[in-house]
Design an enzyme around this catalytic site. Structure first.
Site, PDB file in Angstrom:
ATOM      1  N   HIS A 570      38.660  21.415  15.092  1.00  0.00           N
ATOM      2  CA  HIS A 570      38.585  20.355  16.100  1.00  0.00           C
ATOM      3  C   HIS A 570      37.255  20.419  16.843  1.00  0.00           C
ATOM      4  O   HIS A 570      37.221  20.457  18.073  1.00  0.00           O
ATOM      5  CB  HIS A 570      39.736  20.487  17.097  1.00  0.00           C
ATOM      6  CG  HIS A 570      41.087  20.244  16.501  1.00  0.00           C
ATOM      7  ND1 HIS A 570      42.267  20.535  17.136  1.00  0.00           N
ATOM      8  CD2 HIS A 570      41.448  19.707  15.304  1.00  0.00           C
ATOM      9  CE1 HIS A 570      43.299  20.202  16.364  1.00  0.00           C
ATOM     10  NE2 HIS A 570      42.818  19.704  15.241  1.00  0.00           N
TER      11      HIS A 570
HETATM   12  C1  FAD Z   1      40.632  20.996   7.690  1.00  0.00           C
HETATM   13  C2  FAD Z   1      40.827  20.084   8.853  1.00  0.00           C
HETATM   14  C3  FAD Z   1      42.112  19.903   9.362  1.00  0.00           C
HETATM   15  C4  FAD Z   1      42.308  19.062  10.451  1.00  0.00           C
HETATM   16  N1  FAD Z   1      43.589  18.774  10.849  1.00  0.00           N
HETATM   17  C5  FAD Z   1      43.788  17.791  11.763  1.00  0.00           C
HETATM   18  C6  FAD Z   1      45.081  17.297  12.030  1.00  0.00           C
HETATM   19  O1  FAD Z   1      46.067  17.727  11.419  1.00  0.00           O
HETATM   20  N2  FAD Z   1      45.223  16.331  12.971  1.00  0.00           N
HETATM   21  C7  FAD Z   1      44.163  15.831  13.679  1.00  0.00           C
HETATM   22  O2  FAD Z   1      44.360  14.981  14.546  1.00  0.00           O
HETATM   23  N3  FAD Z   1      42.915  16.267  13.419  1.00  0.00           N
HETATM   24  C8  FAD Z   1      42.699  17.201  12.461  1.00  0.00           C
HETATM   25  N4  FAD Z   1      41.434  17.588  12.146  1.00  0.00           N
HETATM   26  C9  FAD Z   1      40.323  17.098  12.978  1.00  0.00           C
HETATM   27  C10 FAD Z   1      39.864  15.695  12.688  1.00  0.00           C
HETATM   28  O3  FAD Z   1      39.949  15.396  11.322  1.00  0.00           O
HETATM   29  C11 FAD Z   1      38.434  15.568  13.202  1.00  0.00           C
HETATM   30  O4  FAD Z   1      38.430  15.783  14.595  1.00  0.00           O
HETATM   31  C12 FAD Z   1      37.814  14.225  12.938  1.00  0.00           C
HETATM   32  O5  FAD Z   1      37.745  13.995  11.552  1.00  0.00           O
HETATM   33  C13 FAD Z   1      36.411  14.161  13.525  1.00  0.00           C
HETATM   34  O6  FAD Z   1      35.870  12.908  13.259  1.00  0.00           O
HETATM   35  P1  FAD Z   1      34.311  12.623  13.345  1.00  0.00           P
HETATM   36  O7  FAD Z   1      34.141  11.206  12.954  1.00  0.00           O
HETATM   37  O8  FAD Z   1      33.808  13.019  14.694  1.00  0.00           O
HETATM   38  O9  FAD Z   1      33.598  13.600  12.327  1.00  0.00           O
HETATM   39  P2  FAD Z   1      33.930  14.110  10.858  1.00  0.00           P
HETATM   40  O10 FAD Z   1      35.327  13.871  10.488  1.00  0.00           O
HETATM   41  O11 FAD Z   1      33.403  15.498  10.791  1.00  0.00           O
HETATM   42  O12 FAD Z   1      33.042  13.178   9.940  1.00  0.00           O
HETATM   43  C14 FAD Z   1      31.665  13.316   9.811  1.00  0.00           C
HETATM   44  C15 FAD Z   1      31.254  12.739   8.488  1.00  0.00           C
HETATM   45  O13 FAD Z   1      29.832  12.753   8.404  1.00  0.00           O
HETATM   46  C16 FAD Z   1      29.443  13.243   7.133  1.00  0.00           C
HETATM   47  N5  FAD Z   1      28.116  13.847   7.298  1.00  0.00           N
HETATM   48  C17 FAD Z   1      27.785  15.006   7.906  1.00  0.00           C
HETATM   49  N6  FAD Z   1      26.455  15.199   7.863  1.00  0.00           N
HETATM   50  C18 FAD Z   1      25.942  14.122   7.231  1.00  0.00           C
HETATM   51  C19 FAD Z   1      24.635  13.726   6.873  1.00  0.00           C
HETATM   52  N7  FAD Z   1      23.557  14.485   7.167  1.00  0.00           N
HETATM   53  N8  FAD Z   1      24.469  12.560   6.206  1.00  0.00           N
HETATM   54  C20 FAD Z   1      25.526  11.764   5.891  1.00  0.00           C
HETATM   55  N9  FAD Z   1      26.793  12.099   6.193  1.00  0.00           N
HETATM   56  C21 FAD Z   1      26.994  13.261   6.875  1.00  0.00           C
HETATM   57  C22 FAD Z   1      30.525  14.209   6.728  1.00  0.00           C
HETATM   58  O14 FAD Z   1      30.577  14.352   5.312  1.00  0.00           O
HETATM   59  C23 FAD Z   1      31.768  13.530   7.295  1.00  0.00           C
HETATM   60  O15 FAD Z   1      32.342  12.633   6.379  1.00  0.00           O
HETATM   61  C24 FAD Z   1      41.192  18.433  11.074  1.00  0.00           C
HETATM   62  C25 FAD Z   1      39.916  18.615  10.566  1.00  0.00           C
HETATM   63  C26 FAD Z   1      39.721  19.418   9.460  1.00  0.00           C
HETATM   64  C27 FAD Z   1      38.328  19.600   8.925  1.00  0.00           C
END
Ligand code: FAD
Length: 661
Positions: A570
């Site tokens: 998270h």
């Molecule tokens: C294993 C795991 C289990 C989880 N379990 C839960 C759960 O059960 N319930 C819940 O509510 N939350 C859960 N979470 C947390 C939740 O999924 C995250 O908080 C959420 O996905 C964050 O969203 P975000 O858009 O901020 O970033 P992220 O989901 O991290 O997305 C960022 C994206 O940017 C991409 N990226 C990174 N760097 C670059 C770059 N240089 N160029 C292009 N693309 C890039 C990555 O590939 C990724 O697709 C979990 C997360 C993980 C990893």
């Protein structure tokens, strides 16, 4: 189709927040050209994404499954007794929503600011436009809530499905009864933004009709790409930097996802953006892009010979997470658990995969088998035992915010562990999450090369105040487990190493259950001194006394915490929305200080922690970011969103969102 070299809005990173921004803006105006650039693969119709029950596989680090990037602490941590922790982070379209555990929770009202039903005005984000009251319509806008409910805090017409999944295991009901026995009452819905001490049947990001994971790419991006042609998707492309003209962001450069070019040359492709560049690469990705682009601490940038566009020392600082402990318990042989499936038992796997294909609406695999959980706050008596560091934090942070839990706990019907390391049998796992740790970490680039690993310090447990609540959490969860009818002992390898003579020492499987498991064994129950300490046989009418722990026992728990506390996946907080002079990186409109046309929209912008599994918050930040950008572009977000595709629909059921046209 050849990708355009210039668009209106370009988004770096296709996690939940990035997918919401891309999908909402593209759907709002079919003439607006939007590009989404994602480092990982396209998740569309990947059965290892959409079948909910296989989620533990996403954490395999075997060189084949590359759905995650694994960030490892650069240095050994004295707070973890010399260990380096590992934080897996999504590397696939949909980001975390394509690989996460699908557990649905929402942040407390005071995490954002004052809200309906909450008396006192508490405002952790301290930012105009970001109170719970401001955000609540967006929380509703994103949800397709498929559970019965007796409050009006949920939404029903949004693209993200939330349900109980295909099945609820008996262990979940057992857990709820045991939790009630130690003073954690059952509630219909503890995700109502204000409940902080109660248990519930824990909902999931799973569509109850199709049995599929509800990921953000399917909901927001594939849905729009199916009906319009102004959303351009580039996957397996890693964004290296933002292109600036002066301090105005005018485009992005990206490189192939893997650095396998001849002589390791960096092969950049540049796409220009007429209106906005949006960074949504997540808490660990976004600060790295900013720094490579000249936005960050000027001292660090100069050391790396990067031209400074905006001196923002807060970039990459204040990394936060939630901290997970998991303890594993033996379950009765009659219990339903996922162990045989996860262990790889052929017959079980064939049966459950076939069941998912034919009846996804009620299949075991249409669930994460994490069916119940609780949020808790300590009692006055418990607080007295939690030491001065935590009490100081309690008085400052929790006491006047009755909607904030200190801990989450949930039960997994099976061992969340590598089954090759476990004895035969059935298990359940107690997941425990510290929701508002006081510890902080950081991430910074070490090179301009986008393939070079950054410096990463998770900061886990570097504030002493975090030990007491985790120690308390272990004890509470153990008391719940011991009171469950399915309890048959403790898997001693997954518990603190108490002194063998301590009354608190853990006790493994009872002999009757072991004999049922291995009826022909010549060694079940043999005397092997301290190696063998079986539980008492199950007695349904037994009255339990709480285990008493000595100082030495507490020390054993603290050592175990240092050795085994892990990320809750998270991550948040590395590009905080707060005043620039306080280390802020973005303002209330998510614009990066000292730049033009550049926004950050993901969980990196959180100035403080959120007491929730963070998928809901990432979607919410995405919805808010989409609104802010749409407003500046003179657009209106269209609701309901484009129909969510579920093809091929396994059971012939239609999509869940009835679209009225
Ligand atoms: C294993 C795991 C289990 C989880 N379990 C839960 C759960 O059960 N319930 C819940 O509510 N939350 C859960 N979470 C947390 C939740 O999924 C995250 O908080 C959420 O996905 C964050 O969203 P975000 O858009 O901020 O970033 P992220 O989901 O991290 O997305 C960022 C994206 O940017 C991409 N990226 C990174 N760097 C670059 C770059 N240089 N160029 C292009 N693309 C890039 C990555 O590939 C990724 O697709 C979990 C997360 C993980 C990893």
């Amino acid at each position: 189709m050849v990708h355009p070299e210039e668009v209106d809005v370009i988004i770096a990173g296709g996690g939940p927040a990035g997918c919401v921004v891309a999908g909402r803006l593209a759907y709002a105006d079919p003439t607006l050209q939007v590009m989404l650039v994602e480092a990982g693969a396209n998740n569309r119709d990947d059965p290892w994404v959409y079948r909910p029950g296989i989620y533990p596989r996403n954490m395999q680090r075997d060189g084949v499954n590359d759905k995650a990037t694994f960030y490892v602490d650069t240095k050994q941590s004295s707070f973890l007794r010399g260990r380096q922790s590992i934080v897996p982070c999504a590397n696939i379209l949909g980001g975390g929503s394509s690989i996460n555990f699908q557990m649905y929770t929402r942040a407390s009202a005071s995490d954002w600011g004052v809200c309906i039903g909450l008396g006192a005005s508490k405002d952790d984000f301290k930012t105009e436009g970001w109170t719970c009251k401001d955000l609540h319509p967006l929380m509703k806008r994103l949800e397709n809530y498929q559970k019965p409910c007796n409050n009006d805090t949920h939404g029903y017409d949004g693209p993200i499905a939330i349900s109980n999944g295909g099945q609820i295991t008996g262990l979940a009901q057992d857990f709820l009864r045991a939790a009630d026995a130690i003073g954690i009452p059952f509630s219909d819905d503890i995700q109502d933004l204000t409940t902080s001490h109660a248990s519930e049947i824990w909902a999931k990001y799973i569509n109850r009709y199709t049995g599929r994971r509800s990921d953000a790419a399917t909901a927001y991006v594939h849905s729009v790409m199916d009906v319009q042609n102004n959303l351009h998707l580039r996957t397996n492309a890693r964004v290296s930097r933002v292109i600036f003209e002066g301090n105005k962001a005018v485009g992005l450069a990206y490189v192939p996802a893997k650095g396998r070019t001849h002589k390791n040359e960096i092969k950049e492709t540049i796409v220009r953006a007429r209106k906005y560049v949006v960074l949504s690469s997540g808490t660990l990705g976004t600060p790295q892009i900013l720094e490579r682009s000249g936005v960050g601490n000027a001292k660090l940038l100069k050391e790396l010979d990067i031209k400074v566009v905006s001196d923002l020392p807060g970039v990459g600082e204040e990394y936060q997470d939630h901290y997970t402990l998991l303890s594993v318990f033996r379950a009765s042989n009659e219990s339903f658990t996922t162990d045989d499936f996860l262990r790889g038992d052929k017959e079980t796997q064939e049966r459950l995969f076939a069941q998912w294909e034919t009846s996804p609406e009620k299949a075991v695999l249409s669930s994460n088998c994490i069916d119940a959980g609780f949020k808790i706050r300590p009692t006055e008596a418990e607080l007295k035992e939690m030491g001065p560091e935590f009490n100081e934090l309690w008085n400052r942070y929790f006491k006047d915010k009755p909607d904030k839990p200190v801990l989450f706990g949930s039960i997994v019907s099976g061992a969340y562990a590598d089954h090759s390391l476990l004895p035969p049998g059935k298990y359940f796992t107690m997941f425990q999450y510290l929701e508002y740790p006081a510890s902080r970490g950081k991430i910074h680039i070490q090179s301009t090369n986008p393939y070079k690993e950054p410096f990463f310090d998770s900061g886990f447990m570097n504030n002493k105040a975090d030990f007491a609540p985790l120690r308390w959490s272990y004890k509470v969860n153990r008391e719940v487990a011991r009171r469950m009818d399915a309890f048959r002992g403790e898997l001693t390898s997954h518990h603190p190493h108490f002194h063998p003579a301590s009354p608190a020492a853990t006790r493994d499987i009872d002999i009757k259950t072991a004999k049922q498991l291995l009826p022909n064994s010549l060694t079940v129950g043999i005397h092997m001194g301290t190696w063998h300490r079986p539980s008492e046989p199950f007695d349904p009418s037994k009255v339990h006394e709480d285990i008493k722990y000595t100082e030495e026992d507490d020390k054993a728990i603290d050592d175990w915490i240092s050795d085994h506390v892990e990320t809750t996946w998270h991550s948040l907080g590395t590009c905080a929305m707060k005043p620039r002079e306080q280390g802020g990186v973005v303002d209330k409109r998510l614009s990066v200080f000292g730049t033009q046309n550049l926004k950050c929209v993901d969980l990196s912008i959180c100035p403080d922690n959120l007491g929730t599994n963070t998928y809901s918050s990432a979607l919410l930040v995405g919805e808010k970011g989409a609104d802010l950008i749409a407003e500046e572009l003179g657009l209106k977000i269209r609701v309901p969103h484009a129909p969510v595709p579920h093809s091929p629909i396994p059971s012939g059921k239609p999509e869940t969102i009835p679209v009225k046209r």
